[in-house]
Design a protein around this motif. Structure first.
Motif, mmCIF file in Angstrom:
data_model
loop_
_atom_site.group_PDB
_atom_site.id
_atom_site.type_symbol
_atom_site.label_atom_id
_atom_site.label_comp_id
_atom_site.label_asym_id
_atom_site.label_seq_id
_atom_site.Cartn_x
_atom_site.Cartn_y
_atom_site.Cartn_z
ATOM 1 N N SER A 248 0.844 -1.191 0.000
ATOM 2 C CA SER A 248 0.000 0.000 0.000
ATOM 3 C C SER A 248 0.884 1.246 0.000
ATOM 4 O O SER A 248 1.616 1.499 0.958
ATOM 5 N N ALA A 249 0.828 2.009 -1.083
ATOM 6 C CA ALA A 249 1.661 3.215 -1.181
ATOM 7 C C ALA A 249 1.122 4.121 -2.266
ATOM 8 O O ALA A 249 0.639 3.659 -3.294
ATOM 9 N N GLU A 250 1.202 5.426 -2.026
ATOM 10 C CA GLU A 250 0.900 6.380 -3.088
ATOM 11 C C GLU A 250 2.227 6.765 -3.741
ATOM 12 O O GLU A 250 3.307 6.462 -3.188
ATOM 13 N N PRO A 251 2.202 7.402 -4.904
ATOM 14 C CA PRO A 251 3.455 7.720 -5.600
ATOM 15 C C PRO A 251 4.493 8.435 -4.728
ATOM 16 O O PRO A 251 5.667 8.074 -4.736
ATOM 17 N N SER A 252 4.054 9.418 -3.945
ATOM 18 C CA SER A 252 5.008 10.132 -3.086
ATOM 19 C C SER A 252 5.597 9.215 -2.024
ATOM 20 O O SER A 252 6.767 9.343 -1.645
ATOM 21 N N GLY A 253 4.784 8.292 -1.536
ATOM 22 C CA GLY A 253 5.225 7.396 -0.465
ATOM 23 C C GLY A 253 6.239 6.370 -0.908
ATOM 24 O O GLY A 253 7.047 5.897 -0.101
ATOM 25 N N ILE A 254 6.210 6.014 -2.194
ATOM 26 C CA ILE A 254 7.100 4.968 -2.698
ATOM 27 C C ILE A 254 8.239 5.546 -3.542
ATOM 28 O O ILE A 254 8.981 4.813 -4.217
ATOM 29 N N ALA A 255 8.413 6.857 -3.487
ATOM 30 C CA ALA A 255 9.485 7.513 -4.253
ATOM 31 C C ALA A 255 10.865 6.993 -3.866
ATOM 32 O O ALA A 255 11.795 7.007 -4.682
#
Length: 283
Positions: A248-255
């Protein structure tokens, strides 16, 4: 485990701890009324803090957002009780006084940075120890406001330079900290999917790369510690990889994963890599 899905819940808890202290001051007659808090936000931090404030029946959060913020996000924040104020955040960096004035909260507390709470960062100190205790060689960290990266590096330097006394939360290896490379993942692309990492102004960053280089020269942290910009190609790869692995991750979180993929040819294969995923906002 984070109620609103991101590491901002750690920050939100520190806000509640601050209100506990303010409530005690009010009870002792040193404070007439509880102040409201203000923050510049793109959504996730306000969502986390307001969730906690509402849970404990505390004053609603006053938020300053850019005119361009998605209408759905603004509606969601308004629905949970945030008081919304809009401005052009690209125009200039705002001081604490300006943030409070623009949110009609001149007697309140600005938590855009944690300076109003403590001189040394408290928002992510527990999380910083969680990370450092893993004894990784490379630590990749999303870099938006810089608060998380700043807190982690400050904690690492403090423990690395300490001769005898260590925080009770520190369970790692002091000598390993000196080999840890702290690599921040940010973006200079205003149209990036990692929208929470882009900002034309970051007024409350407490150090620049000179500070990092000095910490490296003194041998407190790894020599490859740096903040680098991700390219969208690798961000797309990271998003797909996270999705395939049911992370579970949004683009900013998985940068952070995107940056590791981007520089993978420069990384040794026999070292421990730690990817900090800051999560996915649940409105």
């Amino acid at each position: 485990v984070n109620p609103t899905g991101t590491h901002k819940d750690r920050m939100a808890w520190e806000v509640i701890v601050t209100y506990k202290q303010l409530l005690l001051a009010k009870k002792q007659g040193r404070l007439e009324k509880l102040p409201s808090m203000s923050i510049i936000t793109s959504g996730s931090s306000a969502n986390a803090v307001q969730f906690m404030l509402r849970s404990y029946k505390l004053p609603n959060l006053k938020i300053l957002v850019d005119y361009s913020l998605d209408a759905k996000i603004k509606k969601s924040l308004e629905k949970i009780g945030c008081e919304i104020y809009e401005t052009d955040l690209a125009k200039k960096a705002l001081s604490t006084e300006e943030i409070l004035k623009l949110t009609d909260n001149t007697d309140g507390i600005d938590i855009t940075s944690d300076d109003s709470l403590e001189p040394i960062g408290v928002f992510y100190d527990w999380m910083s120890y969680d990370i450092i205790n893993q004894n990784a060689d490379y630590i990749f960290i999303p870099y938006g406001t810089g608060n998380l990266y700043e807190n982690i590096v400050n904690v690492a330097v403090r423990e690395s330079k300490s001769m005898f006394f260590h925080d009770k939360r520190f369970k790692g290896d002091k000598e390993q900290i000196k080999k840890m490379n702290f690599i921040g993942a940010t973006t200079d692309n205003p149209k990036s999917k990692a929208d929470k990492l882009y900002s034309p102004h970051l007024p409350f960053i407490h150090f620049d790369m000179k500070w990092i280089k000095l910490a490296i020269r003194k041998g407190y942290i790894g020599e490859k510690s740096n903040v680098l910009a991700i390219r969208e190609k690798y961000l797309n790869e990271a998003i797909k990889l996270a999705h395939d692995q049911k992370i579970s991750a949004e683009p900013s979180g998985i940068a952070s994963l995107a940056l590791m993929l981007q520089i993978k040819h420069k990384l040794p294969k026999n070292k421990k890599m730690l990817i900090v995923n800051t999560g996915k906002t649940k409105y």
